[in-house]
Design an enzyme around this catalytic site. Structure first.
Site, PDB file in Angstrom:
ATOM      1  N   ASP A  10     -10.771  -1.875  -6.393  1.00 44.17           N
ATOM      2  CA  ASP A  10     -11.217  -1.547  -5.037  1.00 44.17           C
ATOM      3  C   ASP A  10     -12.432  -2.403  -4.698  1.00 44.17           C
ATOM      4  OD1 ASP A  10      -9.206   0.387  -4.665  1.00 44.17           O
ATOM      5  OD2 ASP A  10     -10.371   1.883  -5.723  1.00 44.17           O
ATOM      6  N   LYS A  32      -4.467  -2.561 -10.131  1.00 41.36           N
ATOM      7  CA  LYS A  32      -3.967  -2.033  -8.856  1.00 41.36           C
ATOM      8  C   LYS A  32      -4.670  -2.752  -7.714  1.00 41.36           C
ATOM      9  CE  LYS A  32      -5.342   2.008  -6.802  1.00 41.36           C
ATOM     10  NZ  LYS A  32      -5.365   2.202  -5.344  1.00 41.36           N
ATOM     11  N   ASP A  59      -0.534  -1.134  -4.181  1.00 43.69           N
ATOM     12  CA  ASP A  59      -0.614   0.250  -3.672  1.00 43.69           C
ATOM     13  C   ASP A  59      -0.820   0.226  -2.153  1.00 43.69           C
ATOM     14  OD1 ASP A  59      -1.154   2.993  -3.408  1.00 43.69           O
ATOM     15  OD2 ASP A  59      -3.211   2.798  -4.127  1.00 43.69           O
ATOM     16  N   LYS A  61       1.279   2.022   0.108  1.00 46.78           N
ATOM     17  CA  LYS A  61       1.690   3.326   0.663  1.00 46.78           C
ATOM     18  C   LYS A  61       2.401   3.205   2.015  1.00 46.78           C
ATOM     19  CE  LYS A  61      -1.977   6.054  -1.600  1.00 46.78           C
ATOM     20  NZ  LYS A  61      -2.928   5.073  -2.123  1.00 46.78           N
ATOM     21  N   HIS A  63       4.853   3.772   5.176  1.00 49.27           N
ATOM     22  CA  HIS A  63       5.381   4.974   5.836  1.00 49.27           C
ATOM     23  C   HIS A  63       5.737   4.590   7.268  1.00 49.27           C
ATOM     24  CE1 HIS A  63       4.773   9.619   6.444  1.00 49.27           C
ATOM     25  NE2 HIS A  63       5.899   9.172   6.976  1.00 49.27           N
ATOM     26  N   ASP A  64       7.035   4.372   7.534  1.00 43.08           N
ATOM     27  CA  ASP A  64       7.463   3.987   8.886  1.00 43.08           C
ATOM     28  C   ASP A  64       8.962   4.279   9.006  1.00 43.08           C
ATOM     29  OD1 ASP A  64       7.699   2.676  11.442  1.00 43.08           O
ATOM     30  OD2 ASP A  64       5.998   1.405  10.907  1.00 43.08           O
ATOM     31  N   ILE A  65       9.611   3.829  10.071  1.00 43.51           N
ATOM     32  CA  ILE A  65      11.059   4.067  10.177  1.00 43.51           C
ATOM     33  C   ILE A  65      11.768   3.222   9.111  1.00 43.51           C
ATOM     34  CG2 ILE A  65      11.050   4.722  12.613  1.00 43.51           C
ATOM     35  CD1 ILE A  65      12.005   1.846  13.256  1.00 43.51           C
ATOM     36  N   PRO A  66      12.954   3.671   8.661  1.00 44.93           N
ATOM     37  CA  PRO A  66      13.621   2.991   7.541  1.00 44.93           C
ATOM     38  C   PRO A  66      13.757   1.487   7.725  1.00 44.93           C
ATOM     39  CG  PRO A  66      14.737   5.049   8.008  1.00 44.93           C
ATOM     40  CD  PRO A  66      13.694   4.886   9.083  1.00 44.93           C
ATOM     41  N   ASN A  67      14.155   1.034   8.918  1.00 43.19           N
ATOM     42  CA  ASN A  67      14.394  -0.396   9.112  1.00 43.19           C
ATOM     43  C   ASN A  67      13.120  -1.219   8.922  1.00 43.19           C
ATOM     44  OD1 ASN A  67      16.225  -2.554   9.952  1.00 43.19           O
ATOM     45  ND2 ASN A  67      14.816  -2.706  11.708  1.00 43.19           N
ATOM     46  N   THR A  68      12.002  -0.698   9.428  1.00 48.02           N
ATOM     47  CA  THR A  68      10.723  -1.412   9.299  1.00 48.02           C
ATOM     48  C   THR A  68      10.268  -1.460   7.844  1.00 48.02           C
ATOM     49  OG1 THR A  68      10.140  -0.714  11.521  1.00 48.02           O
ATOM     50  CG2 THR A  68       8.322  -1.404  10.125  1.00 48.02           C
ATOM     51  N   THR A 120      -3.903  13.784  -3.184  1.00 48.35           N
ATOM     52  CA  THR A 120      -4.735  14.752  -3.919  1.00 48.35           C
ATOM     53  C   THR A 120      -5.983  15.142  -3.125  1.00 48.35           C
ATOM     54  OG1 THR A 120      -5.624  12.864  -5.128  1.00 48.35           O
ATOM     55  CG2 THR A 120      -4.015  14.213  -6.280  1.00 48.35           C
ATOM     56  N   ARG A 182     -11.671  10.658 -15.243  1.00 50.55           N
ATOM     57  CA  ARG A 182     -13.086  10.425 -15.567  1.00 50.55           C
ATOM     58  C   ARG A 182     -13.311  10.618 -17.053  1.00 50.55           C
ATOM     59  NH1 ARG A 182     -12.721   8.455 -11.450  1.00 50.55           N
ATOM     60  NH2 ARG A 182     -13.913   8.716  -9.545  1.00 50.55           N
ATOM     61  N   GLY A 211     -10.596   3.758 -11.401  1.00 54.36           N
ATOM     62  CA  GLY A 211     -11.397   2.827 -10.609  1.00 54.36           C
ATOM     63  C   GLY A 211     -12.820   2.747 -11.116  1.00 54.36           C
ATOM     64  N   ARG A 212     -13.698   3.480 -10.446  1.00 56.80           N
ATOM     65  CA  ARG A 212     -15.137   3.363 -10.688  1.00 56.80           C
ATOM     66  C   ARG A 212     -15.601   3.522 -12.131  1.00 56.80           C
ATOM     67  NH1 ARG A 212     -16.044   7.138  -5.643  1.00 56.80           N
ATOM     68  NH2 ARG A 212     -13.982   7.714  -6.426  1.00 56.80           N
TER      69      ARG A 212
HETATM   70  O1  C5P Z   1     -12.733   5.170  -8.476  1.00 57.39           O
HETATM   71  P1  C5P Z   1     -11.626   6.107  -8.759  1.00 57.39           P
HETATM   72  O2  C5P Z   1     -11.254   6.205 -10.235  1.00 57.39           O
HETATM   73  O3  C5P Z   1     -11.817   7.472  -8.132  1.00 57.39           O
HETATM   74  O4  C5P Z   1     -10.365   5.423  -8.034  1.00 57.39           O
HETATM   75  C1  C5P Z   1      -9.115   6.043  -7.955  1.00 57.39           C
HETATM   76  C2  C5P Z   1      -8.150   5.144  -7.265  1.00 57.39           C
HETATM   77  O5  C5P Z   1      -6.933   5.858  -7.076  1.00 57.39           O
HETATM   78  C3  C5P Z   1      -8.574   4.680  -5.874  1.00 57.39           C
HETATM   79  O6  C5P Z   1      -8.042   3.364  -5.680  1.00 57.39           O
HETATM   80  C4  C5P Z   1      -7.916   5.668  -4.945  1.00 57.39           C
HETATM   81  O7  C5P Z   1      -7.629   5.114  -3.703  1.00 57.39           O
HETATM   82  C5  C5P Z   1      -6.624   5.974  -5.701  1.00 57.39           C
HETATM   83  N1  C5P Z   1      -6.033   7.262  -5.367  1.00 57.39           N
HETATM   84  C6  C5P Z   1      -6.670   8.471  -5.588  1.00 57.39           C
HETATM   85  N2  C5P Z   1      -6.056   9.651  -5.265  1.00 57.39           N
HETATM   86  C7  C5P Z   1      -4.810   9.648  -4.756  1.00 57.39           C
HETATM   87  C8  C5P Z   1      -4.158   8.433  -4.536  1.00 57.39           C
HETATM   88  C9  C5P Z   1      -4.800   7.260  -4.863  1.00 57.39           C
HETATM   89  O8  C5P Z   1      -7.796   8.493  -6.061  1.00 57.39           O
HETATM   90  N3  C5P Z   1      -4.217  10.785  -4.492  1.00 57.39           N
END
Ligand code: C5P
Length: 233
Positions: A10, A32, A59, A61, A63-68, A120, A182, A211-212
Site C-alpha cells: 500500500d 499484493k 486486488d 475488487k 464490481h459492475d455488469i457482467p459484460n463490463t 471486514t 498482526r 500490510g503495515r
Molecule cells: O496494513 P494492514 O495489514 O492492515 O493491511 C491489510 C491489507 O488488506 C490492506 O491492503 C487492506 O486494504 C486489505 N484488506 C483488509 N480488509 C479487507 C479487505 C482487504 O484489510 N476486508
C-alpha cells in the site's frame, strides 16, 4: 496447497514500492498491488514487479455488469498476475463472465480468481440496516462463498475467523485469503478483528495479507521472515 504470506504494497507510487522491495536482498515475497498503487502507477508497476520475479495478487475488487467485468478481465489477463478478485455481491452471472474474460481461448488460465465476500470493515448492523441483508455476517460470507464456488471461482477473501467453516463446507482446495493479521506484540492500527500469523495458520487460511506490520517495520525483511516462519512453515 502451499500456504503463503502476501505483503500488501500500500504505497503511493512506483518509486516508494521499488525502494521498499530493494530491502529484500534478493528474496521474492508474494505481493499484493491494490487500488492505490495501481491507480497511481498503472499496469507498468505490475510489469516491473513481475520482472523482479515476485508472485502478484492484483486486488482491484471489480464490481459492475457482467459484460463490463468480462472486458476488464480480458485486459487483466494480459498482465498475467497470479491472482485477482471481484466482489461476490455482483452476482453469479458477473462472476462467470469474469472467469470467461480471464480464460484464454487456448491453454490454461494463469490467473486465479477469488471473490471478496463481506468487507471486514462492515458490521452486522450496517449489513442489516444499510445494505438490507438480514442475518449474520458469517451466513452471508458462507452464501457468497458457495456462489463463488458454483460460478467456478478459486476462492474468497474473508476474515481468518471464517476460514474454518469455509474449508469445512467447500474443501481445502478452495482458497481463503485473509487480511487483518498482526504480530502478538504489534500495533493493531485500524483493524478491528485481528489474528496472529500463527492463529491464522491454525484456522486454516490459505494466504494471509499483511500490510503495515511489514511495510512499516524498521526491518521489513526480518518482519516478513517472522511472518513466514509463524504462518507458512
Ligand atoms: O496494513 P494492514 O495489514 O492492515 O493491511 C491489510 C491489507 O488488506 C490492506 O491492503 C487492506 O486494504 C486489505 N484488506 C483488509 N480488509 C479487507 C479487505 C482487504 O484489510 N476486508
Amino acid at each position: 496447497m502451499k500456504r503463503d504470506v502476501i505483503i500488501a504494497c500500500d504505497f503511493p507510487g512506483m518509486n516508494e514500492t521499488l525502494s521498499f522491495l530493494d530491502r529484500f536482498e534478493g528474496e521474492k515475497p508474494y505481493l499484493k498491488i491494490g487500488m492505490e498503487l495501481f491507480y497511481a502507477a498503472g499496469p507498468e508497476i505490475v510489469r516491473r514487479i513481475k520482472e523482479r520475479g515476485h508472485n502478484i495478487f492484483l486486488d482491484l475488487k471489480l464490481h459492475d455488469i457482467p459484460n463490463t467485468v468480462k472486458s476488464a478481465m480480458k485486459v487483466l489477463k494480459g498482465l498475467e498476475v497470479d491472482m485477482t478478485n471481484l466482489h461476490a455481491g455482483g452476482g453469479c452471472a458477473m462472476m462467470e463472465a469474469a472467469l470467461e474474460g480471464l480464460t484464454p481461448s487456448a491453454g490454461e488460465r494463469k490467473t486465479k480468481l477469488i471473490a471478496v465476500t463481506m468487507l471486514t470493515s462492515l458490521t452486522r448492523e450496517a449489513m442489516n440496516n444499510e445494505i438490507l441483508i438480514a442475518g449474520d455476517v458469517q451466513d452471508t460470507v458462507m452464501h457468497y462463498a458457495m456462489n463463488a464456488r458454483k460460478s467456478g471461482l478459486d476462492g474468497i477473501v474473508c476474515s481468518p475467523l471464517e476460514s474454518p467453516i469455509v474449508h469445512e463446507k467447500i474443501g481445502n482446495d478452495f482458497i481463503t485469503v485473509t487480511p487483518g493479521v498482526r504480530f502478538a506484540d504489534g500495533d493493531v492500527g485500524d483493524q478491528a478483528r485481528v489474528t496472529t500469523p500463527e492463529k491464522a495458520k491454525q484456522l486454516g487460511s490459505s494466504f494471509i495479507v499483511v500490510g503495515r506490520p511489514i511495510t512499516r517495520a524498521e526491518d521489513p525483511l526480518a518482519a516478513w521472515k517472522r511472518c513466514m516462519k509463524e504462518f507458512a512453515e
